[in-house]
Design a protein around this motif. Structure first.
Motif, PDB file in Angstrom:
ATOM      1  N   GLU A   1       0.844  -1.207   0.000  1.00 12.49           N
ATOM      2  CA  GLU A   1       0.000   0.000   0.000  1.00 12.49           C
ATOM      3  C   GLU A   1       0.873   1.248   0.000  1.00 12.49           C
ATOM      4  O   GLU A   1       0.743   2.119  -0.854  1.00 12.49           O
ATOM      5  CB  GLU A   1      -0.920   0.035   1.246  1.00 12.49           C
ATOM      6  CG  GLU A   1      -1.942  -1.098   1.312  1.00 12.49           C
ATOM      7  CD  GLU A   1      -1.318  -2.467   1.628  1.00 12.49           C
ATOM      8  OE1 GLU A   1      -0.237  -2.496   2.276  1.00 12.49           O
ATOM      9  OE2 GLU A   1      -1.889  -3.501   1.218  1.00 12.49           O
ATOM     10  N   GLU A   2       1.783   1.311   0.972  1.00  8.69           N
ATOM     11  CA  GLU A   2       2.618   2.498   1.129  1.00  8.69           C
ATOM     12  C   GLU A   2       3.501   2.721  -0.104  1.00  8.69           C
ATOM     13  O   GLU A   2       3.638   3.834  -0.610  1.00  8.69           O
ATOM     14  CB  GLU A   2       3.493   2.300   2.374  1.00  8.69           C
ATOM     15  CG  GLU A   2       4.200   3.533   2.854  1.00  8.69           C
ATOM     16  CD  GLU A   2       4.981   3.243   4.142  1.00  8.69           C
ATOM     17  OE1 GLU A   2       4.663   3.857   5.169  1.00  8.69           O
ATOM     18  OE2 GLU A   2       5.896   2.400   4.109  1.00  8.69           O
ATOM     19  N   THR A   3       4.091   1.640  -0.603  1.00  7.99           N
ATOM     20  CA  THR A   3       5.035   1.757  -1.713  1.00  7.99           C
ATOM     21  C   THR A   3       4.318   2.160  -2.999  1.00  7.99           C
ATOM     22  O   THR A   3       4.769   3.058  -3.726  1.00  7.99           O
ATOM     23  CB  THR A   3       5.794   0.427  -1.902  1.00  7.99           C
ATOM     24  OG1 THR A   3       6.189  -0.062  -0.626  1.00  7.99           O
ATOM     25  CG2 THR A   3       7.025   0.614  -2.754  1.00  7.99           C
ATOM     26  N   LEU A   4       3.181   1.512  -3.285  1.00  8.10           N
ATOM     27  CA  LEU A   4       2.444   1.842  -4.510  1.00  8.10           C
ATOM     28  C   LEU A   4       1.865   3.252  -4.423  1.00  8.10           C
ATOM     29  O   LEU A   4       1.874   3.995  -5.413  1.00  8.10           O
ATOM     30  CB  LEU A   4       1.356   0.800  -4.779  1.00  8.10           C
ATOM     31  CG  LEU A   4       1.908  -0.600  -5.103  1.00  8.10           C
ATOM     32  CD1 LEU A   4       0.786  -1.621  -5.261  1.00  8.10           C
ATOM     33  CD2 LEU A   4       2.774  -0.576  -6.363  1.00  8.10           C
ATOM     34  N   ASP A   5       1.409   3.652  -3.231  1.00  8.87           N
ATOM     35  CA  ASP A   5       0.909   5.028  -3.061  1.00  8.87           C
ATOM     36  C   ASP A   5       1.998   6.047  -3.375  1.00  8.87           C
ATOM     37  O   ASP A   5       1.752   7.078  -4.000  1.00  8.87           O
ATOM     38  CB  ASP A   5       0.438   5.264  -1.615  1.00  8.87           C
ATOM     39  CG  ASP A   5      -0.969   4.706  -1.397  1.00  8.87           C
ATOM     40  OD1 ASP A   5      -1.571   4.234  -2.386  1.00  8.87           O
ATOM     41  OD2 ASP A   5      -1.449   4.729  -0.238  1.00  8.87           O
ATOM     42  N   GLN A   6       3.209   5.732  -2.928  1.00  7.66           N
ATOM     43  CA  GLN A   6       4.319   6.659  -3.159  1.00  7.66           C
ATOM     44  C   GLN A   6       4.638   6.767  -4.651  1.00  7.66           C
ATOM     45  O   GLN A   6       4.913   7.856  -5.166  1.00  7.66           O
ATOM     46  CB  GLN A   6       5.541   6.157  -2.406  1.00  7.66           C
ATOM     47  CG  GLN A   6       6.297   7.267  -1.709  1.00  7.66           C
ATOM     48  CD  GLN A   6       7.394   6.715  -0.828  1.00  7.66           C
ATOM     49  OE1 GLN A   6       7.240   5.675  -0.179  1.00  7.66           O
ATOM     50  NE2 GLN A   6       8.524   7.400  -0.799  1.00  7.66           N
ATOM     51  N   ALA A   7       4.571   5.644  -5.344  1.00  4.63           N
ATOM     52  CA  ALA A   7       4.816   5.647  -6.793  1.00  4.63           C
ATOM     53  C   ALA A   7       3.734   6.460  -7.496  1.00  4.63           C
ATOM     54  O   ALA A   7       4.025   7.322  -8.341  1.00  4.63           O
ATOM     55  CB  ALA A   7       4.850   4.210  -7.321  1.00  4.63           C
ATOM     56  N   ILE A   8       2.477   6.211  -7.123  1.00  4.45           N
ATOM     57  CA  ILE A   8       1.358   6.919  -7.760  1.00  4.45           C
ATOM     58  C   ILE A   8       1.462   8.427  -7.518  1.00  4.45           C
ATOM     59  O   ILE A   8       1.279   9.229  -8.440  1.00  4.45           O
ATOM     60  CB  ILE A   8       0.015   6.337  -7.245  1.00  4.45           C
ATOM     61  CG1 ILE A   8      -0.177   4.920  -7.826  1.00  4.45           C
ATOM     62  CG2 ILE A   8      -1.160   7.243  -7.600  1.00  4.45           C
ATOM     63  CD1 ILE A   8      -1.223   4.080  -7.123  1.00  4.45           C
ATOM     64  N   ALA A   9       1.812   8.799  -6.285  1.00  5.84           N
ATOM     65  CA  ALA A   9       1.937  10.228  -5.956  1.00  5.84           C
ATOM     66  C   ALA A   9       3.018  10.888  -6.818  1.00  5.84           C
ATOM     67  O   ALA A   9       2.848  12.007  -7.307  1.00  5.84           O
ATOM     68  CB  ALA A   9       2.259  10.394  -4.468  1.00  5.84           C
ATOM     69  N   PHE A  10       4.128  10.172  -7.042  1.00  8.41           N
ATOM     70  CA  PHE A  10       5.197  10.725  -7.876  1.00  8.41           C
ATOM     71  C   PHE A  10       4.687  11.009  -9.292  1.00  8.41           C
ATOM     72  O   PHE A  10       4.916  12.089  -9.847  1.00  8.41           O
ATOM     73  CB  PHE A  10       6.388   9.760  -7.917  1.00  8.41           C
ATOM     74  CG  PHE A  10       7.405  10.072  -8.985  1.00  8.41           C
ATOM     75  CD1 PHE A  10       8.298  11.127  -8.823  1.00  8.41           C
ATOM     76  CD2 PHE A  10       7.458   9.331 -10.163  1.00  8.41           C
ATOM     77  CE1 PHE A  10       9.227  11.425  -9.817  1.00  8.41           C
ATOM     78  CE2 PHE A  10       8.388   9.619 -11.149  1.00  8.41           C
ATOM     79  CZ  PHE A  10       9.272  10.673 -10.981  1.00  8.41           C
ATOM     80  N   PHE A  11       3.974  10.051  -9.879  1.00  6.48           N
ATOM     81  CA  PHE A  11       3.516  10.249 -11.264  1.00  6.48           C
ATOM     82  C   PHE A  11       2.430  11.328 -11.343  1.00  6.48           C
ATOM     83  O   PHE A  11       2.390  12.096 -12.314  1.00  6.48           O
ATOM     84  CB  PHE A  11       3.026   8.928 -11.868  1.00  6.48           C
ATOM     85  CG  PHE A  11       4.148   7.945 -12.095  1.00  6.48           C
ATOM     86  CD1 PHE A  11       5.197   8.243 -12.956  1.00  6.48           C
ATOM     87  CD2 PHE A  11       4.175   6.735 -11.423  1.00  6.48           C
ATOM     88  CE1 PHE A  11       6.248   7.360 -13.144  1.00  6.48           C
ATOM     89  CE2 PHE A  11       5.220   5.836 -11.611  1.00  6.48           C
ATOM     90  CZ  PHE A  11       6.261   6.150 -12.472  1.00  6.48           C
ATOM     91  N   GLN A  12       1.578  11.413 -10.316  1.00  6.10           N
ATOM     92  CA  GLN A  12       0.558  12.475 -10.333  1.00  6.10           C
ATOM     93  C   GLN A  12       1.217  13.854 -10.290  1.00  6.10           C
ATOM     94  O   GLN A  12       0.871  14.747 -11.053  1.00  6.10           O
ATOM     95  CB  GLN A  12      -0.409  12.286  -9.147  1.00  6.10           C
ATOM     96  CG  GLN A  12      -1.414  11.184  -9.446  1.00  6.10           C
ATOM     97  CD  GLN A  12      -2.222  10.751  -8.238  1.00  6.10           C
ATOM     98  OE1 GLN A  12      -1.810  10.955  -7.098  1.00  6.10           O
ATOM     99  NE2 GLN A  12      -3.371  10.130  -8.475  1.00  6.10           N
TER     100      GLN A  12
END
Ligand code: ADP
Ligand code: ZN
Length: 300
Positions: A37-48
């Motif tokens: 959860e934490e890792t994928l959220d961080q990736a998604i936030a970067f691309f947004q």
């Protein structure tokens, strides 16, 4: 030019990048792999955030991930990290999480197939159609292409876990693979070197006996891959291959073990350009994930 996102998803760290190739890497973000959860959220936030900064929407995303995983688009568990022993990550719907945030095509493959694709497009495998890419790091993995297609099959290759002949007199170490003990990864990945010799691989001096044994195991593996897949080149990356003296030792082992049987000048006369490091160096993985994004866009 369209905006592509790539994720090199490793067991210890994630590298996310925006760009379209080696001369066009516009932003990069690295962070440790924690919970899904934490890792994928961080990736998604970067691309947004990058979509805002670049003033443009992503055209596609690519993921080159640790596994085992499901790379088959026709399978119900496509895009999942499947049976990994990595705590918390078994049965993680990686692509589902990405797609919930971005309505774009998503390419998904193993870390080593990703790196192979990157090397094919921009690196040491340009112009070839059958080659392999191996990483010798925390684990050992192999990917590559056969006749221009990334190798998949039943699941995906697990070249790191081939069984090895081990002479207990020369090497009494029983190996560290939780499944097989003394498979290739169990004997020759970084953690095996550390456990066998009592110090991290990067600390072992170049004249340490560790290296001739390491070259022997890698040479045996390469010979098996040469005989089964007939690759036009073998690219070897990962932390352990940062030891430059290891390449000549591995090449010698390959020639000795083949004993002249495969009569190709590419091997017999040009072994130095047959077994090579990645031309993209440490960027092979992340550029590979961008190449996976480009492929995903092409195939819609
Ligand atoms: P990962 O496989 O986790 O993506 P690496 O490819 O860097 O990461 O592999 C890490 C492993 O490689 C560790 O076991 C480490 O001891 C070993 N390693 C890292 N750098 C070197 C080096 N310069 N020489 C030999 N071994 C190294
Ligand atoms: Zn194994």
């Amino acid at each position: 030019m369209a905006l592509f996102g790539g994720i090199e998803a490793g067991g210890t760290k994630f590298v996310c990048a925006i760009g379209a190739g080696p001369d066009d890497l516009r932003a990069e973000h690295r962070f440790p792999t924690t919970t899904p959860e934490e890792t994928l959220d961080q990736a998604i936030a970067f691309f947004q955030e990058q979509q805002v900064q670049q003033g443009e929407y992503l055209a596609a995303l690519g993921v080159a991930a640790f596994g085992p995983l499901d790379p088959n688009p026709r399978s119900p568990t496509f895009g999942y990290i499947t049976t990994t022993p990595k705590p918390g990550w078994a049965n993680t719907d990686f692509v589902g999480a990405i797609r919930a945030a971005f309505d774009v095509p998503v390419g998904f493959d193993t870390d080593v197939n990703g790196a192979a694709l990157g090397e094919h497009r921009w690196g040491a495998a340009q112009g070839l159609d059958t080659f392999i890419y191996l990483t010798i790091g925390t684990g050992i993995g192999g990917g590559g292409m056969v006749e221009g297609h990334l190798i998949h099959g039943l699941v995906h290759p697990e070249m790191g876990h081939i069984r090895m002949p081990r002479d207990p007199e020369r090497d009494p170490f029983a190996g560290v693979c939780p499944y097989h003990g003394d498979c290739l990864e169990g004997l020759a990945a970084g953690p095996a070197l550390e456990k066998r010799w009592g110090q991290r691989a990067e600390m072992l001096p170049s004249d340490h006996p560790a290296w001739s044994l390491e070259a022997h195991y890698l040479g045996v593996a390469l010979v098996d891959f040469i005989l089964t897949l007939s690759p036009q080149r073998i690219i070897m990356g990962g932390g352990v291959m940062q030891q430059p003296h290891l390449f000549p030792l591995v090449r010698q082992e390959v020639l000795a073990l083949l004993n002249g049987y495969v009569r190709s000048p590419a091997i017999l006369e040009h072994i130095d350009t047959y077994v090579v490091p990645p031309l993209l160096g440490a960027r092979a993985g992340v550029l590979g994930s961008i190449a996976l994004a480009q492929e995903a866009l092409k195939s819609v």
